[in-house]
Design a protein around this motif. Sequence first.
Motif, PDB file in Angstrom:
ATOM      1  N   VAL B 336      37.517  94.328  -0.617  1.00 45.33           N
ATOM      2  CA  VAL B 336      37.459  95.109   0.624  1.00 45.33           C
ATOM      3  C   VAL B 336      38.447  96.260   0.486  1.00 45.33           C
ATOM      4  CG1 VAL B 336      38.070  95.057   3.067  1.00 45.33           C
ATOM      5  CG2 VAL B 336      36.708  93.200   2.072  1.00 45.33           C
ATOM      6  N   ASP B 338      39.205  98.931   2.672  1.00 46.28           N
ATOM      7  CA  ASP B 338      40.039  99.025   3.864  1.00 46.28           C
ATOM      8  C   ASP B 338      39.230  98.547   5.064  1.00 46.28           C
ATOM      9  OD1 ASP B 338      38.339 101.084   4.587  1.00 46.28           O
ATOM     10  OD2 ASP B 338      39.756 102.665   4.069  1.00 46.28           O
ATOM     11  N   GLU B 339      39.851  98.559   6.228  1.00 48.28           N
ATOM     12  CA  GLU B 339      39.176  98.010   7.390  1.00 48.28           C
ATOM     13  C   GLU B 339      37.888  98.760   7.715  1.00 48.28           C
ATOM     14  OE1 GLU B 339      41.872  96.832  10.510  1.00 48.28           O
ATOM     15  OE2 GLU B 339      40.229  96.984  11.973  1.00 48.28           O
ATOM     16  N   MET B 342      35.030  97.726   5.392  1.00 44.41           N
ATOM     17  CA  MET B 342      34.873  96.282   5.246  1.00 44.41           C
ATOM     18  C   MET B 342      33.406  95.843   5.365  1.00 44.41           C
ATOM     19  SD  MET B 342      37.414  93.626   7.057  1.00 44.41           S
ATOM     20  CE  MET B 342      37.524  91.936   6.489  1.00 44.41           C
ATOM     21  N   GLU B 364      39.611  89.895   4.274  1.00 42.34           N
ATOM     22  CA  GLU B 364      40.418  90.794   5.114  1.00 42.34           C
ATOM     23  C   GLU B 364      40.835  91.973   4.242  1.00 42.34           C
ATOM     24  OE1 GLU B 364      43.985  88.767   6.355  1.00 42.34           O
ATOM     25  OE2 GLU B 364      44.538  88.231   4.301  1.00 42.34           O
ATOM     26  N   PRO B 365      41.220  93.076   4.860  1.00 41.78           N
ATOM     27  CA  PRO B 365      41.688  94.201   4.051  1.00 41.78           C
ATOM     28  C   PRO B 365      42.999  93.808   3.378  1.00 41.78           C
ATOM     29  CG  PRO B 365      41.220  94.863   6.328  1.00 41.78           C
ATOM     30  CD  PRO B 365      41.241  93.378   6.300  1.00 41.78           C
TER      31      PRO B 365
END
Lengths: 425, 425
Positions: B336, B338-339, B342, B364-365
């Motif tokens: 991933v 970044d957010e 994602m 999760e990031p």
Amino acid sequence: MKKIIQAVKGTREFYPEQMFARNFIYEKALAASEMFGYQEWDGPFIEPIELYAAKSGEELVKKQSFTFDDRGGEAVALRPELTPSLARMIAAKQGELNFPVRWWSFGPFWRYESPQRGRTREFFQWNIDMLGVDSPEADAELIAVGATFLRSVGLSSKLAQIFVNNRRLMESQFDALDISKDKRVDVSNLVDRRAKMEPAKWDAYALEIGLSQKQLDGLKELLGNFDLWKQSEELTRAFAALEAMGVRDYVKFDPNIMRGLLYYTGTVFEAFDTSGSVKRAIFGGGRYDNLLADVGGQPLSGVGFAMGDVVVGIILQEAGLIPEFQPSPAQVLVTVFDEKLMMQSFALANELRSAGLNAMVYPEPAKLPKQFKFADRMKMKVALVVGPDEAEKGLVVVKNLTSGEQVQVRKEAVFESIKGILNNA
Amino acid sequence: MKKIIQAVKGTREFYPEQMFARNFIYEKALAASEMFGYQEWDGPFIEPIELYAAKSGEELVKKQSFTFDDRGGEAVALRPELTPSLARMIAAKQGELNFPVRWWSFGPFWRYESPQRGRTREFFQWNIDMLGVDSPEADAELIAVGATFLRSVGLSSKLAQIFVNNRRLMESQFDALDISKDKRVDVSNLVDRRAKMEPAKWDAYALEIGLSQKQLDGLKELLGNFDLWKQSEELTRAFAALEAMGVRDYVKFDPNIMRGLLYYTGTVFEAFDTSGSVKRAIFGGGRYDNLLADVGGQPLSGVGFAMGDVVVGIILQEAGLIPEFQPSPAQVLVTVFDEKLMMQSFALANELRSAGLNAMVYPEPAKLPKQFKFADRMKMKVALVVGPDEAEKGLVVVKNLTSGEQVQVRKEAVFESIKGILNNA
């Protein structure tokens, strides 16, 4: 003739046909787990009572589980659930494990409850958890694993649905209704009972536990608000991830899903069959934060769910989704013509096995019709015969048990001949 | 910080690595069983004490098993063995089953014994039986299943041997030595202890139980006569069948193999590793005739054996025969970036799964080096990255974690690119 000693109430006997169904569920749970990268593990089946008492209190454990003192004087229980064993094993190696940890397990559990539809005292349970990450996307992944399982056993999103809620969202709503903290357990129980009670009685019960009429009205509005999830960042992110994972159709927000108030802290979910034929959940789970607190590890957040084999087994059976039972793992019977030729049959079966084919040999001389009938009942596809003629000439009779056709082929060609029949069956 | 609650003595904790080893044994037992056409089944894990008492006496059951009264007041035991459950289940459907019945099972058992090398209180056992046929060839088939298992786990006939004897042959020899019937149990025990006692002490013990010097001399000659099997039609036929099934090299006649005198009636066998590193048998079994007598069914002859997972597990471990542990069932990590990106990673992982590939997504990031390190520790082969550049252009970075090479490919070509790496790994 002595009487047959009966099995213990609530235990299970798996004849090959029932075992086939149990294995079907196991294999689909395995496939869904591994598709997402989860590792298989298992804990002990006997555990100290204290391990469960820490979470639920010793009285409850003794009431609901099979417990006894072993001869060493230790009070032990047949495991009623897997999470406490998970907690201990994780805590013991917390420094060595690669987080996020993704683990799944499938094994026996025991609970001392009245056997009824969907509930036995001995049952199998699929457990799956992700530890060490606290993100809505991790919650969504677990829900997606469950949805993947449902799809893989043939339960489309029309036949089964996963209902999702979030504890933090509900807490903030209870705050807004001015429901005091010490009433939250009662209110959770109240919500849990709603589907099972008459509306008027349920209202009365709500007032009885101390809600005001205004709070009751607010609660009812809340429980009917199926758009509430849009106010929760955790749920909006989880639902977006479920969309990305292609299982959004399985999932519905439902503010009525509560689950254990003392254990779950974030998103919670339960799957049900839409026919309502079995009232109990197919699986259920959610996010928890205190996994290791009771066993002495560092704080660790996790999300997971558990699925028993009994409820889903009934639903699959009723929906005709358990594949047709294949009695014999071998599709080929090597018959035995007579005692003199028996070793020819044993050697032939051995050659087929060496070539990678499961092959059964009839284990004593018997009339051929009897052997064919046996193969038929076992739904085998091919029978082989080595009679005196064939033995002399290096031939084998290959009989297609579906069509009844039979051909004489050279011994070297038997394998190909069988494969031809099996591939067309 | 609370203390960690320890597991119960003699129970087992299966972290993914130990589970991998247990599954290796299970899968090879499954393959050997099904290759010969045996059906999988299972019995309850809790049984009435009476079920075992009928065979071994209640005192012995209570002494050697985990027993307790359940809350219904019934005296129950955690199953110490499978045969009595087999007997009950067969007796209950004796009229419906297709004989010969070939069944196998693999599951947990419990015995209250001192844990030591090769012995735990909780263990797994492979059981396999053929019922309804009384022929030396059926005996041979069970021995061949055992030999097939040994070969399949890498235990060649140099590393493991199956020692075979026959109760009827021994009885006729004891007759010839004029050993009276009432001494046969003592003599069996005497033979059983021979390997563990000093010769002089063993001689003294023999005289003590009432053998004459002449009988003792005769017995010693008998126990040293490794050609004795040629006098037994059952054994000569069984050995011929073992030859036909290609496993004769695994099998040796040994007049010292006794096994339970009261239970077995014909051919008996036990497998040992030739290194002698573990003194306990890998598996053992034989022919029995009284299976259903104690549970109220019609007389039925059978042959079978049982193998615990502990002894064979140690032998395989020491011989380096357990395959290398693959921590992750998914070889591919979708990282991933970044957010914001994602969901692209979640959707990509979903596409790979839909194409039949196990794929893990980082939940999760996190910094990319941290994610690569995680993949490395899990011995994964491929990591995928979707950064802002790639997302814009419909590309994916495919990183070969073995070589360190990475390439940018079009999204549609990711699956083929991964397959190329996995096929070369």
